[in-house]
Design a protein around this motif. Sequence first.
Motif, PDB file in Angstrom:
ATOM      1  N   THR A 184      12.720-130.128 -66.841  1.00  0.00           N
ATOM      2  CA  THR A 184      13.430-130.709 -67.867  1.00  0.00           C
ATOM      3  C   THR A 184      13.423-129.799 -69.257  1.00  0.00           C
ATOM      4  O   THR A 184      12.343-129.191 -69.459  1.00  0.00           O
ATOM      5  CB  THR A 184      12.540-132.105 -68.406  1.00  0.00           C
ATOM      6  OG1 THR A 184      12.433-133.034 -67.305  1.00  0.00           O
ATOM      7  CG2 THR A 184      13.431-132.938 -69.561  1.00  0.00           C
ATOM      8  N   ASN A 185      14.467-129.672 -69.759  1.00  0.00           N
ATOM      9  CA  ASN A 185      14.832-128.917 -70.923  1.00  0.00           C
ATOM     10  C   ASN A 185      14.390-129.794 -72.502  1.00  0.00           C
ATOM     11  O   ASN A 185      15.219-130.404 -72.919  1.00  0.00           O
ATOM     12  CB  ASN A 185      16.283-128.523 -71.047  1.00  0.00           C
ATOM     13  CG  ASN A 185      16.745-127.409 -72.232  1.00  0.00           C
ATOM     14  OD1 ASN A 185      15.814-126.741 -72.369  1.00  0.00           O
ATOM     15  ND2 ASN A 185      17.838-127.667 -72.821  1.00  0.00           N
ATOM     16  N   SER A 186      13.145-129.418 -72.536  1.00  0.00           N
ATOM     17  CA  SER A 186      12.669-130.447 -73.636  1.00  0.00           C
ATOM     18  C   SER A 186      11.093-129.880 -73.989  1.00  0.00           C
ATOM     19  O   SER A 186      10.855-128.340 -73.853  1.00  0.00           O
ATOM     20  CB  SER A 186      12.300-131.782 -73.126  1.00  0.00           C
ATOM     21  OG  SER A 186      11.890-132.599 -74.279  1.00  0.00           O
ATOM     22  N   TYR A 187      10.454-130.443 -74.805  1.00  0.00           N
ATOM     23  CA  TYR A 187       9.056-129.814 -74.802  1.00  0.00           C
ATOM     24  C   TYR A 187       8.107-130.525 -73.678  1.00  0.00           C
ATOM     25  O   TYR A 187       8.450-131.300 -73.097  1.00  0.00           O
ATOM     26  CB  TYR A 187       8.536-130.532 -76.035  1.00  0.00           C
ATOM     27  CG  TYR A 187       8.405-132.250 -76.124  1.00  0.00           C
ATOM     28  CD1 TYR A 187       7.404-132.712 -75.620  1.00  0.00           C
ATOM     29  CD2 TYR A 187       9.617-132.755 -77.172  1.00  0.00           C
ATOM     30  CE1 TYR A 187       7.493-134.187 -75.603  1.00  0.00           C
ATOM     31  CE2 TYR A 187       9.572-134.283 -77.005  1.00  0.00           C
ATOM     32  CZ  TYR A 187       8.426-134.644 -76.442  1.00  0.00           C
ATOM     33  OH  TYR A 187       8.812-136.113 -76.379  1.00  0.00           O
ATOM     34  N   HIS A 188       7.075-129.747 -73.492  1.00  0.00           N
ATOM     35  CA  HIS A 188       6.132-129.886 -72.489  1.00  0.00           C
ATOM     36  C   HIS A 188       4.616-130.097 -73.119  1.00  0.00           C
ATOM     37  O   HIS A 188       4.183-128.960 -73.647  1.00  0.00           O
ATOM     38  CB  HIS A 188       6.199-128.743 -71.348  1.00  0.00           C
ATOM     39  CG  HIS A 188       7.797-128.431 -71.080  1.00  0.00           C
ATOM     40  ND1 HIS A 188       8.298-129.187 -69.924  1.00  0.00           N
ATOM     41  CD2 HIS A 188       8.495-127.675 -71.614  1.00  0.00           C
ATOM     42  CE1 HIS A 188       9.642-128.878 -69.858  1.00  0.00           C
ATOM     43  NE2 HIS A 188       9.709-127.808 -70.821  1.00  0.00           N
ATOM     44  N   ARG A 189       3.948-131.330 -73.098  1.00  0.00           N
ATOM     45  CA  ARG A 189       2.819-131.477 -73.850  1.00  0.00           C
ATOM     46  C   ARG A 189       1.997-132.630 -73.419  1.00  0.00           C
ATOM     47  O   ARG A 189       2.310-133.368 -72.409  1.00  0.00           O
ATOM     48  CB  ARG A 189       2.821-131.724 -75.325  1.00  0.00           C
ATOM     49  CG  ARG A 189       3.727-133.164 -75.491  1.00  0.00           C
ATOM     50  CD  ARG A 189       4.025-133.466 -76.981  1.00  0.00           C
ATOM     51  NE  ARG A 189       4.645-134.639 -77.262  1.00  0.00           N
ATOM     52  CZ  ARG A 189       5.037-135.267 -78.346  1.00  0.00           C
ATOM     53  NH1 ARG A 189       5.048-134.621 -79.457  1.00  0.00           N
ATOM     54  NH2 ARG A 189       5.269-136.580 -78.433  1.00  0.00           N
ATOM     55  N   ILE A 190       0.680-132.455 -73.716  1.00  0.00           N
ATOM     56  CA  ILE A 190      -0.166-133.599 -73.263  1.00  0.00           C
ATOM     57  C   ILE A 190      -0.835-133.866 -74.472  1.00  0.00           C
ATOM     58  O   ILE A 190      -1.351-133.108 -75.303  1.00  0.00           O
ATOM     59  CB  ILE A 190      -1.181-133.159 -72.212  1.00  0.00           C
ATOM     60  CG1 ILE A 190      -2.189-134.071 -71.703  1.00  0.00           C
ATOM     61  CG2 ILE A 190      -1.915-131.691 -72.467  1.00  0.00           C
ATOM     62  CD1 ILE A 190      -3.081-133.564 -70.732  1.00  0.00           C
ATOM     63  N   THR A 191      -0.998-135.214 -74.757  1.00  0.00           N
ATOM     64  CA  THR A 191      -1.534-135.905 -75.938  1.00  0.00           C
ATOM     65  C   THR A 191      -2.567-136.771 -76.031  1.00  0.00           C
ATOM     66  O   THR A 191      -2.724-137.380 -74.869  1.00  0.00           O
ATOM     67  CB  THR A 191      -0.263-136.301 -77.011  1.00  0.00           C
ATOM     68  OG1 THR A 191      -0.029-137.780 -76.490  1.00  0.00           O
ATOM     69  CG2 THR A 191       1.011-135.534 -76.840  1.00  0.00           C
ATOM     70  N   ASN A 192      -3.410-137.123 -76.963  1.00  0.00           N
ATOM     71  CA  ASN A 192      -4.445-138.158 -76.858  1.00  0.00           C
ATOM     72  C   ASN A 192      -4.665-138.387 -78.359  1.00  0.00           C
ATOM     73  O   ASN A 192      -5.067-137.384 -79.258  1.00  0.00           O
ATOM     74  CB  ASN A 192      -5.656-137.413 -76.401  1.00  0.00           C
ATOM     75  CG  ASN A 192      -6.574-138.656 -76.126  1.00  0.00           C
ATOM     76  OD1 ASN A 192      -6.910-139.660 -76.648  1.00  0.00           O
ATOM     77  ND2 ASN A 192      -7.501-138.372 -74.849  1.00  0.00           N
ATOM     78  N   SER A 193      -4.607-139.717 -78.667  1.00  0.00           N
ATOM     79  CA  SER A 193      -4.809-140.342 -80.074  1.00  0.00           C
ATOM     80  C   SER A 193      -6.299-140.482 -80.035  1.00  0.00           C
ATOM     81  O   SER A 193      -6.999-140.800 -79.200  1.00  0.00           O
ATOM     82  CB  SER A 193      -3.923-141.575 -80.286  1.00  0.00           C
ATOM     83  OG  SER A 193      -2.780-141.234 -80.350  1.00  0.00           O
ATOM     84  N   VAL A 194      -6.965-140.215 -81.253  1.00  0.00           N
ATOM     85  CA  VAL A 194      -8.244-140.333 -81.419  1.00  0.00           C
ATOM     86  C   VAL A 194      -8.741-141.071 -82.811  1.00  0.00           C
ATOM     87  O   VAL A 194      -8.209-140.858 -83.899  1.00  0.00           O
ATOM     88  CB  VAL A 194      -8.998-138.998 -81.712  1.00  0.00           C
ATOM     89  CG1 VAL A 194     -10.507-139.138 -82.111  1.00  0.00           C
ATOM     90  CG2 VAL A 194      -8.590-138.082 -80.561  1.00  0.00           C
ATOM     91  N   SER A 195      -9.605-142.177 -82.585  1.00  0.00           N
ATOM     92  CA  SER A 195      -9.866-143.094 -83.781  1.00  0.00           C
ATOM     93  C   SER A 195     -11.263-142.598 -84.265  1.00  0.00           C
ATOM     94  O   SER A 195     -11.945-141.877 -83.627  1.00  0.00           O
ATOM     95  CB  SER A 195     -10.008-144.548 -83.027  1.00  0.00           C
ATOM     96  OG  SER A 195     -11.099-144.503 -82.075  1.00  0.00           O
ATOM     97  N   GLY A 196     -11.623-143.226 -85.177  1.00  0.00           N
ATOM     98  CA  GLY A 196     -13.036-143.023 -85.927  1.00  0.00           C
ATOM     99  C   GLY A 196     -13.001-141.721 -86.834  1.00  0.00           C
ATOM    100  O   GLY A 196     -13.963-141.166 -87.177  1.00  0.00           O
TER     101      GLY A 196
END
Length: 199
Positions: A54-66
């Motif tokens: 895909t012609n886009s960004y390529h990422r892996i993400t994780n939101s973190v609390s605390g």
Amino acid sequence: SSDGVLLLENSATNYLTQSNQFDTTWNLQNITISSNQNGVGGSVDAWKLIPSTTNSYHRITNSVSGTQNLAVTLSVYAKADGYNFLRITENGSTGDYATFNLLDGIVENNTSSEAKIESVGNGWYRCSSSIVSTTSHRFDMYVMESATIQEPWQGDGTKGVYIQYAQIEQGNLSSYIPTFGSSVQRAAETANGAGNSEV
């Protein structure tokens, strides 16, 4: 001395709830992952990030609390496998980032307060980026085809970047703290019967 040294670390917490299970709470965007890869120090629990076509960004993400109002350090072990650039971005508040050249072992295009890349052997590096923020954090990792092009670009569906052992901690970088479903705090380390300050 020539016999070695004893590393005693302060207490630290890895706020990521899944530090090395990237098929769980992590969100994949235009990227696929492959588990059970050869990793740091002969381990076999690394992961390969494979950018899609895909012609886009390529990422892996994780939101973190605390982590509200904390100065934190984001880190991950990484190795090139066809693509040589990994960007760590704090997208929860500041958007600060550091781009790591996994071929030459240098930091490029850094906007964080401090970024480091440390060789740990066999093409692996520990990449870290320190961020000062006022809200909770989001840990994003982008695979990039150059040090400057975050998006858009097309992967070939085969080449990628290996990653292993992610961490978000308060303050400076410390040794890796594994997590398996919840954040983990390591107790401060002490030495009893160590003699005097010269020993």
